[in-house]
Design an enzyme around this catalytic site. Structure first.
Site, mmCIF file in Angstrom:
data_model
loop_
_atom_site.group_PDB
_atom_site.id
_atom_site.type_symbol
_atom_site.label_atom_id
_atom_site.label_comp_id
_atom_site.label_asym_id
_atom_site.label_seq_id
_atom_site.Cartn_x
_atom_site.Cartn_y
_atom_site.Cartn_z
ATOM 1 N N CYS A 1 -38.131 73.898 100.754
ATOM 2 C CA CYS A 1 -39.194 73.417 101.473
ATOM 3 C C CYS A 1 -39.601 71.897 101.730
ATOM 4 C CB CYS A 1 -40.400 74.237 100.812
ATOM 5 S SG CYS A 1 -40.602 76.044 101.065
ATOM 6 N N GLU B 1 -47.899 80.251 103.549
ATOM 7 C CA GLU B 1 -47.535 80.581 102.350
ATOM 8 C C GLU B 1 -47.366 79.650 101.291
ATOM 9 O OE1 GLU B 1 -47.850 83.656 100.405
ATOM 10 O OE2 GLU B 1 -47.640 82.298 98.890
ATOM 11 N N PHE B 2 -47.968 79.548 100.209
ATOM 12 C CA PHE B 2 -47.890 78.532 99.073
ATOM 13 C C PHE B 2 -47.238 78.773 97.927
ATOM 14 C CE2 PHE B 2 -51.506 77.589 102.257
ATOM 15 C CZ PHE B 2 -51.127 76.139 102.467
ATOM 16 N N LEU B 3 -46.683 79.921 97.620
ATOM 17 C CA LEU B 3 -46.003 80.399 96.371
ATOM 18 C C LEU B 3 -45.100 79.238 96.198
ATOM 19 C CD1 LEU B 3 -43.206 81.587 96.881
ATOM 20 C CD2 LEU B 3 -44.283 83.322 97.634
ATOM 21 N N ASN C 1 -47.337 70.161 101.920
ATOM 22 C CA ASN C 1 -46.000 70.100 101.324
ATOM 23 C C ASN C 1 -45.554 68.397 101.438
ATOM 24 O OD1 ASN C 1 -45.480 72.538 100.350
ATOM 25 N ND2 ASN C 1 -44.000 72.875 101.664
ATOM 26 N N GLY D 1 -36.072 68.521 95.982
ATOM 27 C CA GLY D 1 -35.010 69.339 96.399
ATOM 28 C C GLY D 1 -35.844 70.453 97.092
ATOM 29 N N GLU E 1 -41.351 78.804 93.832
ATOM 30 C CA GLU E 1 -40.216 79.560 93.478
ATOM 31 C C GLU E 1 -40.153 79.355 91.843
ATOM 32 O OE1 GLU E 1 -36.354 78.751 95.417
ATOM 33 O OE2 GLU E 1 -37.470 79.273 97.349
ATOM 34 N N VAL F 1 -39.771 84.685 100.056
ATOM 35 C CA VAL F 1 -41.251 84.713 100.405
ATOM 36 C C VAL F 1 -41.204 86.315 100.650
ATOM 37 C CG1 VAL F 1 -43.012 84.185 102.198
ATOM 38 C CG2 VAL F 1 -41.535 82.354 101.206
HETATM 39 N N1 NAD Z 1 -38.957 79.724 99.460
HETATM 40 C C1 NAD Z 1 -40.112 79.151 99.274
HETATM 41 O O1 NAD Z 1 -40.448 78.731 98.136
HETATM 42 C C2 NAD Z 1 -41.145 79.205 100.295
HETATM 43 C C3 NAD Z 1 -42.519 78.881 100.072
HETATM 44 C C4 NAD Z 1 -43.439 78.878 101.090
HETATM 45 C C5 NAD Z 1 -43.018 79.108 102.381
HETATM 46 N N2 NAD Z 1 -41.826 79.185 102.744
HETATM 47 C C6 NAD Z 1 -41.497 79.416 103.951
HETATM 48 O O2 NAD Z 1 -41.269 80.799 104.298
HETATM 49 C C7 NAD Z 1 -40.392 80.846 105.259
HETATM 50 C C8 NAD Z 1 -39.047 81.968 104.711
HETATM 51 O O3 NAD Z 1 -38.569 81.223 103.495
HETATM 52 P P1 NAD Z 1 -37.684 81.996 102.658
HETATM 53 O O4 NAD Z 1 -37.295 80.954 101.514
HETATM 54 O O5 NAD Z 1 -38.268 83.246 102.176
HETATM 55 O O6 NAD Z 1 -36.376 81.915 103.328
HETATM 56 P P2 NAD Z 1 -34.974 82.870 102.823
HETATM 57 O O7 NAD Z 1 -33.862 82.425 103.689
HETATM 58 O O8 NAD Z 1 -35.012 83.332 101.525
HETATM 59 O O9 NAD Z 1 -35.380 84.269 103.678
HETATM 60 C C9 NAD Z 1 -35.337 84.702 105.074
HETATM 61 C C10 NAD Z 1 -34.867 85.935 105.231
HETATM 62 O O10 NAD Z 1 -34.962 86.459 106.568
HETATM 63 C C11 NAD Z 1 -33.900 87.054 107.023
HETATM 64 N N3 NAD Z 1 -33.856 87.117 108.464
HETATM 65 C C12 NAD Z 1 -33.392 86.268 109.279
HETATM 66 N N4 NAD Z 1 -33.136 86.583 110.746
HETATM 67 C C13 NAD Z 1 -33.988 87.708 110.652
HETATM 68 C C14 NAD Z 1 -34.317 88.893 111.352
HETATM 69 N N5 NAD Z 1 -34.053 88.645 112.924
HETATM 70 N N6 NAD Z 1 -34.834 89.990 111.163
HETATM 71 C C15 NAD Z 1 -35.053 90.287 110.013
HETATM 72 N N7 NAD Z 1 -34.725 89.259 109.013
HETATM 73 C C16 NAD Z 1 -34.128 88.147 109.435
HETATM 74 C C17 NAD Z 1 -32.748 86.462 106.375
HETATM 75 O O11 NAD Z 1 -31.438 87.359 106.197
HETATM 76 C C18 NAD Z 1 -33.229 86.171 104.961
HETATM 77 O O12 NAD Z 1 -33.317 87.371 103.989
HETATM 78 C C19 NAD Z 1 -39.822 79.443 105.682
HETATM 79 O O13 NAD Z 1 -40.335 79.239 106.675
HETATM 80 C C20 NAD Z 1 -40.262 78.630 104.525
HETATM 81 O O14 NAD Z 1 -40.386 77.346 104.550
HETATM 82 C C21 NAD Z 1 -41.052 79.203 101.547
#
Ligand code: NAD
Length: 440
Positions: A261, A149-151, A209, A258, A153, A11
């Site tokens: 999210c 966020e609603f994107l 979701n 899976g 992957e 994200v």
């Molecule tokens: N992946 C998706 O499709 C998606 C879509 C919508 C919402 N979300 C939500 O967005 C959030 C993030 O998801 P994601 O998939 O991007 O997670 P991710 O695990 O890919 O990324 C999170 C990042 O945060 C970093 N991090 C951890 N602690 C940190 C700190 N103290 N300071 C700086 N960086 C730090 C990690 O190293 C990692 O790179 C979650 O709450 C998820 O539910 C994800």
């Protein structure tokens, strides 16, 4: 505008890159040094279609920066996005340690008014907790906004650049104006920016979701019933999907949802409900059915081999939880691999993008094929776990020459039943019957 994005994962990196693309100056912060070094050197850390072009252009033009220092990252930022992990804790609730940890750090280093925008998926009340954590020891003004966020992957850049809607949860007029200015370039086609309070915004993400996970699960149950009653789920899907109230999308049955999210968000909403003394029964059913659905093909495979797959070589196409991503979090393929290995089978897997991630998890427990067809050599059967486009029209003659048996268990309903019958394959999928059984 000067923007900081804290957390540079799926994200955060897409968010940062897309805001740079609309002319903002963005600094992405992450604690993962290796990740930041790689990004600084111009290499992407995730596979996401369309991202590389924007990432390279904006980095070259000096609008996209990376750092491991929170203090450096937020210097002079008018807006700070939190795109941090919210993984399930032991009791299923979203673990807020990353979010609240950063809030604690921010409290010490804020220098002037800033809008802190939470993009992570968080339980109702988190904006207030973040506010309280920062307000503890600082007199600097700030607002905390919920902007879920609603994107998706695999199509994350498109989703971000042209969102169906933007949800902004805030009761601050000052913050509303700033966040609105940021998002206006993304909704020029007229899609709505919907304003609400922080709590409603937080719940909107979980509701979306959980609803989608329920829709998939409902179809998976219809598919189960189709197999028992001799109906064809593809027909039922088309029959109900043409009703506008139901819609055509998200009606495809398979081997369960899976990803990073749906599983954790359904679990977290169930836990939030329980904490509020509300028994959200449908969510318990969704989670239970989905776990079973991941194993849907296993009894079929075992039955084909007289309940003994010891030493059988099983080819597996697809490891990512869905196509066009390298993300394997909660991927059904991983559950299938575990089950196959426990039953004594040997697994050779292929995935276009996700093999490195699985290698770091399973190392030498399975064999990784260099190419799609290499996985099939001498295999007793093929399982398809992810619907990558390149699996949709394979060379069946070539496959027959490589496989020991012409046997396919397809968890994503990729192939036509009549065609597979004509080609002489033993082909089983989800909720559909081989043509020979239709006239039984
Ligand atoms: N992946 C998706 O499709 C998606 C879509 C919508 C919402 N979300 C939500 O967005 C959030 C993030 O998801 P994601 O998939 O991007 O997670 P991710 O695990 O890919 O990324 C999170 C990042 O945060 C970093 N991090 C951890 N602690 C940190 C700190 N103290 N300071 C700086 N960086 C730090 C990690 O190293 C990692 O790179 C979650 O709450 C998820 O539910 C994800």
């Amino acid at each position: 505008m000067k923007i900081a994005v804290i957390g540079t994962g799926y994200v955060g990196l897409v968010t940062g890159t897309c805001f740079a693309e609309t002319g903002n100056s963005v600094t992405c912060v992450d604690i993962d040094k290796a990740k930041i070094e790689k990004l600084k050197s111009g290499k992407l850390t995730i596979y996401e279609p369309g991202l590389e072009k924007l990432f390279t252009r904006n980095q070259k033009e000096g609008r996209l920066h990376f750092t491991t220092s929170l203090e450096e990252g937020i210097a002079a930022a008018q807006v700070i996005f939190l795109a941090l992990p919210t993984p399930p804790g032991e009791d299923g609730s979203a673990d807020l340690k990353y979010i609240l940890g950063v809030a604690d750090d921010l409290e010490k280093i804020l220098k002037s008014y800033v809008v802190i925008i939470d993009k992570s998926t968080v339980p109702v009340g988190t904006a207030e907790k973040v506010h309280a954590a920062i307000a503890k020891n600082t007199a600097i003004g700030f607002d905390v906004v919920s902007n879920p966020e609603f994107l998706r992957e695999g199509v994350a850049v498109d989703d971000f650049m042209k969102p169906d809607r933007v949800i902004i949860g805030t009761t601050s007029e000052k913050a509303k104006k700033i966040v609105n200015d940021l998002y206006v370039p993304f909704v020029r086609q007229g899609n709505p920016i919907i304003y609400m309070d922080e709590r409603s915004a937080e719940l909107t993400k979980y509701a979306a979701n959980s609803f989608l996970a329920t829709k998939i699960t409902f179809m998976n149950e219809i598919a189960q019933l189709c197999e028992l009653l001799g109906a064809d789920v593809d027909m039922v899907r088309k029959g109900i999907g043409s009703d506008d109230r139901i819609g055509k999308r998200f009606l495809f049955p398979g081997i369960g949802y899976g990803g990073s999210c749906f599983p954790k968000d359904v679990q977290a909403l169930a836990k939030s409900s329980a904490d509020a003394n509300y028994n959200f029964r449908i969510l318990d059913a969704v989670m239970e059915v989905n776990e079973k659905q991941k194993m849907h093909l296993i009894p079929k495979l075992k039955a084909y081999f007289n309940n003994d797959i010891r030493g059988k070589k099983i080819a597996l196409w697809g490891l990512a939880f869905k196509p066009n991503t390298d993300d394997i979090r909660e991927a059904p393929a991983l559950s299938i691999i575990r089950e196959l290995l426990a039953a004594g089978a040997v697994v050779t897997a292929y995935d276009p993008e996700a093999m490195d991630n699985v290698k770091s998890l399973l190392a030498d427990k399975i064999v990784f094929a260099e190419r799609q067809y290499d996985a099939l050599v001498d295999a007793d059967a093929l399982i398809i776990a992810t619907e990558w486009s390149e699996f949709r029209t394979p060379d069946f003659t070539h496959m027959a020459a490589l496989l020991k048996n012409k046997v396919i268990f397809d968890g994503r309903n990729l192939f036509d039943l009549v065609k597979m019958e004509e080609l002489g394959y033993h082909y089983e999928s989800v909720g559909r019957r081989p043509i020979t059984q239709i006239n039984d």
